[in-house]
Every structure is written in C-alpha cells, then in structure tokens.
Design a protein around this motif. Structure first.
Motif, PDB file in Angstrom:
ATOM      1  N   HIS A  58      -7.207   5.146 -12.822  1.00  0.00           N
ATOM      2  CA  HIS A  58      -6.924   3.893 -12.120  1.00  0.00           C
ATOM      3  C   HIS A  58      -6.076   2.954 -12.983  1.00  0.00           C
ATOM      4  CE1 HIS A  58      -7.865  -0.115 -10.303  1.00  0.00           C
ATOM      5  NE2 HIS A  58      -7.426   0.588  -9.272  1.00  0.00           N
ATOM      6  N   GLU A  91       0.813  -1.231   0.000  1.00  0.00           N
ATOM      7  CA  GLU A  91       0.000   0.000   0.000  1.00  0.00           C
ATOM      8  C   GLU A  91       0.846   1.280   0.000  1.00  0.00           C
ATOM      9  OE1 GLU A  91      -2.991   0.052  -0.718  1.00  0.00           O
ATOM     10  OE2 GLU A  91      -3.859  -1.875  -0.160  1.00  0.00           O
ATOM     11  N   THR A  96      -7.855 -11.865  -3.719  1.00  0.00           N
ATOM     12  CA  THR A  96      -7.524 -10.460  -3.500  1.00  0.00           C
ATOM     13  C   THR A  96      -8.530  -9.510  -4.146  1.00  0.00           C
ATOM     14  OG1 THR A  96      -5.843  -8.748  -3.917  1.00  0.00           O
ATOM     15  CG2 THR A  96      -6.057 -10.481  -5.561  1.00  0.00           C
TER      16      THR A  96
HETATM   17  C1  XBP Z   1      -6.565  -4.354  -1.026  1.00  0.00           C
HETATM   18  C2  XBP Z   1      -7.414  -3.407  -1.767  1.00  0.00           C
HETATM   19  C3  XBP Z   1      -6.996  -3.011  -3.163  1.00  0.00           C
HETATM   20  C4  XBP Z   1      -5.670  -2.231  -3.136  1.00  0.00           C
HETATM   21  C5  XBP Z   1      -5.500  -1.378  -4.383  1.00  0.00           C
HETATM   22  O1  XBP Z   1      -6.737  -5.601  -1.652  1.00  0.00           O
HETATM   23  O2  XBP Z   1      -8.431  -2.985  -1.257  1.00  0.00           O
HETATM   24  O3  XBP Z   1      -8.015  -2.184  -3.666  1.00  0.00           O
HETATM   25  O4  XBP Z   1      -5.694  -1.327  -2.030  1.00  0.00           O
HETATM   26  O5  XBP Z   1      -5.554  -2.221  -5.524  1.00  0.00           O
HETATM   27  P1  XBP Z   1      -6.430  -7.002  -0.835  1.00  0.00           P
HETATM   28  P2  XBP Z   1      -6.505  -1.803  -6.761  1.00  0.00           P
HETATM   29  O6  XBP Z   1      -6.023  -6.631   0.567  1.00  0.00           O
HETATM   30  O7  XBP Z   1      -7.742  -7.773  -0.889  1.00  0.00           O
HETATM   31  O8  XBP Z   1      -5.324  -7.657  -1.602  1.00  0.00           O
HETATM   32  O9  XBP Z   1      -6.262  -0.336  -7.032  1.00  0.00           O
HETATM   33  O10 XBP Z   1      -6.053  -2.696  -7.893  1.00  0.00           O
HETATM   34  O11 XBP Z   1      -7.913  -2.082  -6.292  1.00  0.00           O
END
Ligand code: XBP
Ligand code: MG
Length: 249
Positions: A79, A18, A119
């Motif tokens: 995005h 993140e 995910t």
């Molecule tokens: C975490 C999320 C994702 C990421 C960003 O996913 O909520 O949205 O923050 O990725 P997880 P995108 O913990 O389930 O792996 O911008 O591709 O959504």
C-alpha cells in the motif's frame, strides 16, 4: 442560514482519482511484486465498497488467499508503494480536477469561506493533489485537511467530518459537504452536514438518501451539471450563493 464552510471529499469528488490513479497504481505494484492477478474495472467497482486502499487489499486477500500469499506487513508495504506511485501519477498531471471544482473553490476563497478536506485517502495523496492543482500556497485555500491516516475510523464513520467541523469552528448546518459515494454521504450526514452528491462512473448506481442534491457534478456556466436540487431537477453551476440558498430550504 449563512454558509461558513465547504467541505470536500477527495476521491471521486475533487478529482476522478480511482481509475487512472488508485486502480492504475495498485495494478502497477501487483505487477512489480509479480502477483498473479490484476484488478479489473468491474472488480474494483465491487472492491470500492471497502473504504481504505490497504483494507481493500486485505479484503481481497480474505476472498482469494491463494492469490495473495502476503503477510499483513507486506500488504502495508504494497500500500505504501501504491501511494508513492499514485503521487507520481498526480504530480505528472495525470489526474485533473472535476469540472466546476476549481471555480467553486476560487469563489469560496474570494468570499473568505474556508474550504476543508474530509477524505479516506492518505494525507500524502491529498497534499500531492492540492500542490499540483493549487500550487505551494494551497494551505491558504484549504486551512483544514483531515485524511484517512489522521483518524482511527474511516468513512462511513463520521469522525473525519467531526474533526473538520471542530477545526473549522463551525456548526454542521453552517457547512455544505460534497461527496461522490453512498459511503461518503453516510459519513457526512451522520455528522449532520447538508451534503451534495456529485456522482460518477463508480457511484451513479448507488442510492443517496437525505442528500441536499444529487448531480452529475458541480458544473460551470459553459458545462452545467444536471440533477436534482432542493427545488427539483435542473441544470446547475453551483456557487456559494446557490449553496447558501439551498441551506435555507
Ligand atoms: C476513497 C477511498 C480511498 C481511495 C484509495 O476516499 O476509499 O481508500 O479509494 O486511497 P474518499 P487509499 O472518497 O473518502 O476520498 O489507498 O489512500 O486509502
Ligand atoms: Mg469519494
């Protein structure tokens, strides 16, 4: 109970994606688009409550329409650019796996325990992460990958986990899921899967009801994780045998 699969969440669980991945990429593309704002760490911690990067930006626009004069199509385009920047970052080696992830996955592979991915992030992000860390043969180690763009409803809806179980051909109580967040725990538990939470800087303050364990990570012998397992508090270096013992509580 026999452990027949381990299912990993990606963001925050497989790797700390993140801060140096998604947040970095979002702010980079906001700058490219000359938008009048950047997301701080404290703001992003709030925005992480919204699963899905595109949904997250749309939510931020709803809160501050004056700052985000964009159409839905432009938000989708932003995005996509964010995703390509994230992938560049991953391929450059900027996003390491969390401590203990590689050793647990290697042990599962050696013991013929299929490892799956469930995910919210885009499949392209997962592919970049797995190719970078496990090489071109990554599909042999991860026979099942279910990503946010494969399903209609994202976590906390359990459908990524339902799809994983269906493709793996295992019952919920024959698997263990690893998650980092309350949202992810909710999704896995609604699918009936015993779940270990490996919390991180974004989620340590959240509550994790009904988790099999709540730890600081997966841990290694040299760098054990700390937290609460089924038997109480301790230091852990999770391996398939330990997980199977936890399943038979
Ligand atoms: C975490 C999320 C994702 C990421 C960003 O996913 O909520 O949205 O923050 O990725 P997880 P995108 O913990 O389930 O792996 O911008 O591709 O959504
Ligand atoms: Mg996560």
């Amino acid at each position: 109970m026999v452990l027949k699969s381990v299912i990993f969440d990606v963001d925050g669980t497989l790797a700390d994606t993140e801060l140096d991945g998604h947040l970095w990429a979002f702010n980079h593309v906001f700058q490219q688009w000359k938008l009048p704002f950047r997301w701080s760490i404290s703001l992003y911690r709030e925005l992480l409550k919204i699963p899905g990067g595109q949904e997250r930006l749309a939510y931020y626009q709803m809160l501050h329409p004056e700052r985000v004069p964009l159409s839905a199509a432009q938000i989708a385009e932003i995005h996509q650019v964010k995703t390509s920047l994230f992938i560049q970052r991953v391929r450059a080696g900027a996003i390491p796996l969390r401590i203990g992830v590689r050793s647990l996955i290697s042990a599962c592979y050696e013991q013929h325990i299929p490892v799956a991915i469930a995910t919210t992030t885009q499949y392209a992000n997962v592919e970049a992460l797995l190719i970078t860390h496990f090489g071109p043969q990554w599909r042999k180690i991860f026979p099942v990958v279910v990503a946010g763009d494969h399903v209609v409803q994202k976590k906390p809806h359990p459908c990524v986990y339902h799809e994983c179980l269906q493709r793996l051909g295992v019952a919920p109580d024959e698997a263990v899921a690893f998650e980092d967040s309350a949202v992810g725990l909710m999704a896995a538990r609604q699918a009936g899967i015993p779940t270990v939470v490996t919390m991180n800087i974004w989620t340590y303050h959240q509550s994790f009801p009904d988790a099999l364990g709540v730890l600081t990570g997966i841990g290694t012998y040299k760098n054990p994780a700390f937290g609460r397992g089924p038997h109480g508090w301790g230091r852990y270096c999770l391996n398939p045998k330990q997980l199977e013992e936890w399943l038979t509580q």
